[in-house]
Design an enzyme around this catalytic site. Structure first.
Site: not given
Ligand code: KIV
Length: 270
Positions: A50-51, A89, A119, A121, A188
């Protein structure tokens, strides 16, 4: 190193079973062209993070990106990938609250995005959602420590779990994730010693970013490790290329060639 052509698709199960066999390299990726290049390399796994909210859309945080937008990025990547393990994510707000809604969101990510795992969080506070998703046979990768979706509660992007009590809580969350059957756990920005303890305490690979050398895998944001981003130089970040500079040089060369009339030349014209 094995030739790329001999490599088979890495599934969630393969990835989990690689713990202890060798160190694993992961990178984020959000688009088709870059995913083709990553998949040609010896990278093991891609996180469509989600970055993308920051790197692709220019938002200051990961919060604004939507599930539809994440699915779009996951589709772009999975269209290119033949070998890498691909994690999609789950964006902010899609796994909290009603576990059944979390499951429906994860199903969309898998069905429409075509990734190998989602993924997520968080730890104990989303256990019911994680169990619901895992119960539908969707592989899950956890994410503990600095969880950027909690930025407003955390108050910044600093090192997490410095104190022993917080370290114990994180260890408990990791044990819980391991017990309910996640395929891997992202760690992280936590102290290296704590990442080592977690790595030794769980049977699945840990994927570190700013978590020292002892995690089973490492992950970096592609734009950061390629040197495409300005001004973001945390201690944990190593730039493995200066692609940003190379791009600006190429743009300048092109602009100069256009300005002087040397592009296109005769062989480049019909
Ligand atoms: O969204 C992302 O890029 C991440 C990584 C920094 C692990 O969650």
């Amino acid at each position: 190193m094995t030739e790329k052509t001999e490599r088979k698709k890495i599934t969630a199960r393969d990835f989990a079973e690689l713990k202890g066999q060798r160190k694993l390299a992961c990178v984020t990726c959000y688009d088709y062209t870059s995913a083709l290049l990553v998949d040609r390399s010896h990278i093991d796994a891609i996180l469509v993070g989600d970055s993308a909210s920051n790197t692709m859309a220019g938002h200051p945080t990961t919060l604004p990106i939507t599930l539809d937008q994440m699915i779009y990025h996951v589709q772009c990547v999975t269209r290119a990938v033949r070998h890498c393990f691909v994690m999609g994510d789950m964006p902010f707000g899609t796994v909290h609250g009603d576990p059944y809604a979390a499951l429906q969101n994860a199903i969309r990510m898998m069905k429409e995005g075509g990734c190998d795992a989602v993924k997520v969080e968080g730890g104990h506070e989303i256990r019911a959602s994680l169990e619901m998703i895992l119960g539908a046979n969707i592989p899950v990768v956890g994410h503990l420590g600095l969880t950027p979706q909690s930025i407003h509660r955390l108050g910044g992007y600093g090192l997490q779990a410095r104190e022993e009590a917080a370290a114990e809580r994180l260890l408990e969350d990791a044990r819980m994730l391991n017990e309910i059957g996640v395929s891997a756990i992202t760690l992280e920005k936590i102290p290296a010693a704590l990442a080592k303890r977690v790595t030794e305490a769980v049977s699945v690979p840990t994927i570190g970013i700013g978590a020292g050398p002892d995690t089973d895998a490492q992950i970096l944001v592609m734009q950061d490790m390629l040197g495409m981003t300005e001004g973001f130089r945390p201690k944990f970040l190593r730039r493995f290329g200066e692609v940003g500079e190379a791009m600006v040089r190429a743009f300048d060369d092109y602009a100069a060639a256009v300005a002087e009339g040397s592009f296109p030349n005769e062989t480049e014209s019909y």
